[in-house]
Scaffold this active site. Sequence first.
Site, PDB file in Angstrom:
ATOM      1  N   ARG A 505       0.835  -1.208   0.000  1.00 14.58           N
ATOM      2  CA  ARG A 505       0.000   0.000   0.000  1.00 14.58           C
ATOM      3  C   ARG A 505       0.867   1.254   0.000  1.00 14.58           C
ATOM      4  O   ARG A 505       1.949   1.277   0.591  1.00 14.58           O
ATOM      5  CB  ARG A 505      -0.897   0.029   1.243  1.00 14.58           C
ATOM      6  CG  ARG A 505      -1.956  -1.064   1.265  1.00 14.58           C
ATOM      7  CD  ARG A 505      -2.923  -0.924   2.391  1.00 14.58           C
ATOM      8  NE  ARG A 505      -2.223  -0.743   3.676  1.00 14.58           N
ATOM      9  CZ  ARG A 505      -2.800  -0.134   4.715  1.00 14.58           C
ATOM     10  NH1 ARG A 505      -3.999   0.372   4.604  1.00 14.58           N
ATOM     11  NH2 ARG A 505      -2.136  -0.017   5.849  1.00 14.58           N
ATOM     12  N   SER A 566       8.429  -4.939   5.957  1.00 22.94           N
ATOM     13  CA  SER A 566       8.159  -6.025   6.916  1.00 22.94           C
ATOM     14  C   SER A 566       9.012  -7.255   6.688  1.00 22.94           C
ATOM     15  O   SER A 566       8.501  -8.359   6.406  1.00 22.94           O
ATOM     16  CB  SER A 566       6.689  -6.379   6.844  1.00 22.94           C
ATOM     17  OG  SER A 566       5.935  -5.197   6.849  1.00 22.94           O
ATOM     18  N   ASP A 620       6.707  -3.844  10.332  1.00 26.56           N
ATOM     19  CA  ASP A 620       5.245  -3.714  10.500  1.00 26.56           C
ATOM     20  C   ASP A 620       4.820  -3.943  11.942  1.00 26.56           C
ATOM     21  O   ASP A 620       3.838  -3.360  12.412  1.00 26.56           O
ATOM     22  CB  ASP A 620       4.486  -4.636   9.548  1.00 26.56           C
ATOM     23  CG  ASP A 620       4.936  -6.082   9.635  1.00 26.56           C
ATOM     24  OD1 ASP A 620       4.346  -6.922   8.932  1.00 26.56           O
ATOM     25  OD2 ASP A 620       5.896  -6.365  10.381  1.00 26.56           O
TER      26      ASP A 620
END
Length: 886
Positions: A505, A566, A620
């Site tokens: 995203r 992440s 993350d």
Amino acid sequence: MLQVVKGRMLQAMHKGLSRQTHAQANVRMLPTYICSTPDGTEKGDLLVVELCQSHVRTMWVTLLGDGNQSPQVMYKIFSMPGDIMQGKGEALFDFIAQCVRQFLAGISSPQHHLPLGFVFPFSCRHTRLDKAELISWSKGFSCSDVEGKDIVQLLQSAINKQELYHVDVVALMNDTVGTMMTCSMAGKPCEVALVVGTGTNSCFMAMAQQVEMAEETSGQMCVSTEWGCFGDDGTLSDILTPYDQCVDEESSNPGEKRFEKLVSSLYLGEIVRHVLTALAAEKALFIGSNVAVLRTKDVLKIQQVLEIIDNEEGMAEARRALEALGLRPSERDCCRVQQICQAVVSRAATLCAAGLAAILSHMCQSQELKQLVVNVGVDSELYRGHTRFGEILQSVTGLLAPECMATLLPSIDGTGWGAAMVTAVALRLAAQRHEVDQVLAPLRLSRADLQRVQALMRQEMELGLGWESNANASVRMLPTYVCGTPNGTERGEFLVLDLGGTNFRVLLVRLAEDGIHMASKIYVIPTTITQGSGEALFDHIIECIMDFQLKHNLTEQVLPLGFTFSFPCQQLGLDKAVLLSWTKGFSASGCVGQDVVQLLQEAAQRKQHLGLKVVAVVNDTVGTMMSCGYEDPKCEIGLIVGTGTNACYMEEMQNVGAVEGEQGRMCINMEWGAFGDNGCLDDIFTDFDRLVDEKTINAGKQRFEKLISGMYLGEIVRHILLALVEKRLLFRGKPCPKLHIKGIFQTKFLSAIETDGLALRQVRAILQDLELQASLEDSVLVREVCQTASLRAAQLCAAGLAAVVEKMRKNRGLAQLAVTVGVDGTLYKMHPCFSQHLQQMLRDLAPNCTVTFLQSEDGSGKGAALVAAVACRGAEPWGQPLLPPQ
Ligand code: 0WK
Ligand code: BGC
């Protein structure tokens, strides 16, 4: 009126099914623990004993596993001494056991283990197929010392007294169940059965989760309605006639079994007698006859009533029967007696139809079907004795339950066959259960196993934190340079990238007085990119950023960028992170060992994108902890259980060997996904886990992650299902080519299949899409496999977290720690019971810690922006120099 009776029966049934109202219910809806019907693979020798109204029948059945096409049967009937029904219970069971001994002696049966199925046509409360206590006698039986006792135990001890130690009572069932199974023989499975004989009762295959008195939550379970007691609470008072009242008052159990007393053959003759008595009293019948005989109980037998209503011989039989009673009936008397008999029998048939219609409509509703097509096994003296009864039953049922197509199948052999099937199915299921337990046992972790994992995690954490020992630790405990959680003063507008989860995203995050405002867009990163070159990957990321900026008119602005990356990185500063290894199916070349911010900058240059200012790279877990920390300052742990799994938490600086400084705390990215890569968890790994690991692009790595996270759970289940198919425990052992395809059984299927209340039909539909033809039993087993794999994942996660919170509690020298975990990840969020199982086990493993779970809304993007905001403020209270790596 019959529609009303049907409605009342439905209400009574729901009352019996519900745990809250079961105790007050008249229609008791008793679980029978029969959850399956024969599948044709049943084989072996077995014994069946039926306790009937006037005799005991013993049967020897040999099944060949050939689809039950040609079972071998021998049987013998033993008449029952008249007084035994009202005698001592022990005497009754001794008599039955003696019948068994004589029967076996008569057929010189081999002495090998002989399972026995017992048909006991009275209302019993089952707790297992082979454990059931008698609730109450009926139909003239009233043996002492039996009610409230386990019938199986009583029969087994009587059989042992006969020294028949090889005979083992493995199943007890109601006669309705035997009828249902018997009528299922002809390849037309029955899911409903009626017995309308001396007594009356019905049973049907209900959705297990609706049978709240039984623990079973999935599949089907046969329920014995015990509808004989329908109306014992007065719900039938408006249809009971004075004649019915008389019959009841004269019965051995007044006020009880009101429905039975309206329909079963034990009472119909009595109803007719009382009608005749009343009409004779009104001089409407038998004028000039002495009708005193009509005051004698049971003078009119059901057989006579049935013969009287026979179209051909009825009138002649009426005369014969009445003259036999010493009456001198006129032609008109005979005609009226026939009419009365017809009225009584027809009423019985219509009332049975109302009851049956209620069952059918209930099944149709509970299976959410538009139309129910079902076979109904019927064992009934009335049904056999008079076609009219059957015709009325069939037609009125159709009228009262038009949404159901019921085919009535008369039982030609009583319940013997069915009982043999139930016993055989019970044996098959028991054998299968044992084998399934063996396959699943390695995945079922004990509390001790989980405590050991917790201790191992703690040990690895200490190794990871140690300056010297870090290199040998599988849990790398990476310093993140984040030394505090948000305090609400963070402000500014930030571009954020979120890479590493299910979706990549790009976000625009504005931290303002009135809160945080976000806009985001999801971009797909195809496997060709995630497993291609690093350049291509970062070029793709830049293209996405440029597309986002275009769509949000940001092309002219250079916003500080927060990068949620992440994957395991050695953080060299807030904006500098070296990738240690790829995980989660990523393997882009030329990236490991590189600073990912650098890689992004180089891609920007290649794409002539001049406006990138990366101010922070966060994992993350850190982003999630920060996002949730904005809502709840007690949030000092970040947990991700999604495609991958990992956790971070606020550690005391003096314990972070790799960073100078003793004061304050720093967030540590544990990278617990790699826990066990040094072999410390090898005894937890099962063959299924090894199969999953071997087929990944990072075999031997991320072992803890591969036991837990969404990327692998579906694969674990797939391999277990393949093993069960191979052992012919699933899909009848039929080959399932689709099941051999890697990744075909997605983790989202687990969440769907384990959803509480999801009808098995829907589980079957999911399996059908995978071209797996599943029986209801298969669907139950697939659900159990999913539950076993996801429960293990949740409990292992809990063991890891327990190690973290216990360390924090010890760090802070607290007797009790209260802390919040910010959590994100599709598995944690979407799986129906993962979070609950995790929290349950965590409370068990870390009782001195009160842990609140706060699901992160909007993912870690917000967290990255918060970290970026602090970075921008140039406040370096967070930046402690990193000790040079060993
Ligand atoms: C949403 C977060 C993202 C994280 C993801 C993990 O914004 O940073 O990586 O959750 O969950 P997944 O998408 O892997 O299920
Ligand atoms: C990565 C972690 C990440 C986790 C959850 C793991 O595979 O190594 O860095 O936090 O997945 O996304």
